[in-house]
Design a protein around this motif. Structure first.
Motif, short mmCIF file in Angstrom:
data_model
loop_
_atom_site.label_atom_id
_atom_site.label_comp_id
_atom_site.label_asym_id
_atom_site.label_seq_id
_atom_site.Cartn_x
_atom_site.Cartn_y
_atom_site.Cartn_z
N UNK A 11 0.82 -1.21 0.00
CA UNK A 11 0.00 0.00 0.00
C UNK A 11 0.85 1.27 0.00
N UNK A 12 1.92 1.29 0.80
CA UNK A 12 2.79 2.46 0.87
C UNK A 12 4.20 2.16 0.38
N UNK A 13 4.33 1.12 -0.41
CA UNK A 13 5.63 0.71 -0.93
C UNK A 13 5.51 -0.68 -1.53
N UNK A 14 6.55 -1.46 -1.37
CA UNK A 14 6.54 -2.83 -1.89
C UNK A 14 6.87 -3.78 -0.75
N UNK A 15 5.96 -4.74 -0.51
CA UNK A 15 6.15 -5.66 0.61
C UNK A 15 7.46 -6.42 0.45
N UNK A 16 8.21 -6.50 1.54
CA UNK A 16 9.51 -7.17 1.49
C UNK A 16 9.94 -7.55 2.90
N UNK A 17 10.90 -8.44 2.98
CA UNK A 17 11.49 -8.83 4.25
C UNK A 17 12.63 -7.88 4.60
N UNK A 18 12.66 -7.36 5.82
CA UNK A 18 13.75 -6.44 6.17
C UNK A 18 15.12 -7.11 6.05
N UNK A 19 16.08 -6.35 5.57
CA UNK A 19 17.45 -6.83 5.53
C UNK A 19 18.26 -6.30 6.71
N UNK A 20 17.89 -5.13 7.21
CA UNK A 20 18.57 -4.58 8.37
C UNK A 20 18.10 -5.29 9.64
N UNK A 21 19.01 -5.56 10.59
CA UNK A 21 18.62 -6.25 11.82
C UNK A 21 17.87 -5.35 12.80
N UNK A 22 17.91 -4.03 12.58
CA UNK A 22 17.23 -3.08 13.48
C UNK A 22 16.50 -2.04 12.64
N UNK A 23 15.71 -1.24 13.32
CA UNK A 23 15.04 -0.10 12.70
C UNK A 23 15.70 1.15 13.30
N UNK A 24 16.61 1.69 12.55
CA UNK A 24 17.53 2.65 13.13
C UNK A 24 17.34 4.10 12.70
N UNK A 25 18.19 4.93 13.29
CA UNK A 25 18.34 6.34 12.91
C UNK A 25 19.75 6.48 12.34
N UNK A 26 19.87 7.17 11.20
CA UNK A 26 21.14 7.23 10.48
C UNK A 26 21.57 8.68 10.23
N UNK A 27 22.89 8.83 10.03
CA UNK A 27 23.48 10.11 9.68
C UNK A 27 24.34 9.94 8.43
N UNK A 28 24.11 10.81 7.44
CA UNK A 28 24.93 10.83 6.23
C UNK A 28 25.86 12.03 6.33
N UNK A 29 27.16 11.80 6.33
CA UNK A 29 28.12 12.89 6.44
C UNK A 29 28.02 13.82 5.24
N UNK A 30 27.94 15.12 5.50
CA UNK A 30 27.75 16.07 4.41
C UNK A 30 28.95 16.21 3.50
N UNK A 31 30.15 15.89 3.99
CA UNK A 31 31.37 16.03 3.20
C UNK A 31 31.75 14.75 2.48
N UNK A 32 31.66 13.62 3.19
CA UNK A 32 32.15 12.35 2.63
C UNK A 32 31.04 11.45 2.12
N UNK A 33 29.80 11.66 2.58
CA UNK A 33 28.71 10.77 2.21
C UNK A 33 28.67 9.49 3.01
#
Length: 310
Positions: free
Chosen positions: A151-173
């Motif tokens: 309904x809001x995407x495509x049904x799938x099995x999670x690959x990540x072991x957790x449901x996390x919060x992430x940071x993308x470095x602005x300089x290095x990615x």
């Protein structure tokens, strides 16, 4: 008799609201509205209609300065089930896509750049909401809502072991996971001085025995510390959240928008006739709260000013 618009829990809330202001319904006919982001330079708002695979654009006009007004057009379709959105320090649109399970940036020429789609060699769950720090880093949440069904995407099995919060470095990615103990991390927002990160946990949306609260963290050098529960939601779950310049936090909920003081106690509610998913401050003075609620886009004027950047 008309239904009340406000619930005042603390007299201080009366100083944030305008008693004569109306809750304007700016648009309706969506399936699940989300991801509002204000463009001050263009005097317009982009917001997501996730199941309908579109990002809509509400543009202000003369009438919208004093009431409803404005016009709505389609900004992007298909949208890859776009959810939360923000702007980076250069004013570019940053979007969480359920369909592709990634975070992307729309460049000034209309092309898209992928900012995050995997962590440690495994696909993300379904990035949900996103904010940008003054150092240029991009922070996002990654619950599983976009892969629970088609309904809001495509049904799938999670690959990540957790449901996390992430940071993308602005300089290095480079991508780092900054929190990994949420049930379903959802909306997030920095405080006005951007020294605190607030993150909503909406786990109770699918399991009543899991959290329906907002946590707060100190932010320093790209890391989080001093984790604490900031506020609880007593109707539905917290989803999108925003802060104002006075240090208050405004959260979506099942019965409207809840406002919490800097110490986490609830000041009051704006009562909305549909379940609220997200919100943002906008308008020429950033004193108009735009509210995405189930099938509709609403807005209401306040006396406070939003702290979101840019």
């Amino acid at each position: 008799m008309a239904a009340p618009l406000y619930q005042i829990d603390d007299p201080a809330f009366s100083n944030l609201i305008i008693g004569s202001a109306a809750l304007d319904q700016l648009y309706t006919g969506c399936r699940w509205t989300e991801g509002p982001v204000w463009f001050d330079d263009l005097q317009c708002l982009l917001f997501s209609d996730i199941p309908n695979q579109r990002i809509l654009r509400w543009a202000a006009d003369a009438a919208s300065a004093v009431g409803g007004g404005g016009s709505v057009t389609t900004f992007r379709q298909p949208s890859q089930f776009a959810n939360g959105q923000t702007r980076d320090r250069q004013g570019r649109l940053v979007t969480c896509e359920h369909g592709t399970r990634r975070v992307v940036r729309t460049e000034t020429d209309g092309t898209t750049t992928v900012l995050a789609e995997a962590y440690q060699g495994k696909r993300l769950n379904s990035p949900n909401d996103v904010v940008v720090h003054p150092d240029g880093s991009i922070w996002f949440t990654d619950p599983t809502y976009g892969i629970l069904s088609d309904y809001e995407g495509y049904q799938a099995t999670p690959e990540q072991p957790v449901r996390g919060v992430y940071r993308v470095d602005g300089a290095t990615g480079a991508i780092t996971r900054v929190a990994d103990d949420f049930t379903q991390p959802n909306g997030l927002a920095f405080s006005a001085d951007e020294s605190t990160l607030y993150v909503a946990d909406s786990g109770a949306s699918h399991d009543p025995d899991t959290p329906r609260h907002i946590r707060a963290f100190d932010v320093q050098d790209g890391r989080l510390s001093r984790d604490r529960v900031f506020a609880l939601i007593d109707a539905g779950v917290p989803d999108g959240i925003r802060t104002d310049l006075a240090g208050n936090l405004w959260s979506s909920a099942a019965d409207g928008v809840h406002c919490f003081g800097p110490d986490g106690h609830r000041l009051g509610k704006i009562l909305v006739p549909e379940t609220v998913a997200n919100l943002c401050f906008g308008g020429p003075r950033r004193n108009r709260l735009f509210i995405t609620a189930t099938s509709s886009l609403y807005a209401i004027y306040l006396t406070t000013t939003g702290a979101q950047r840019p």
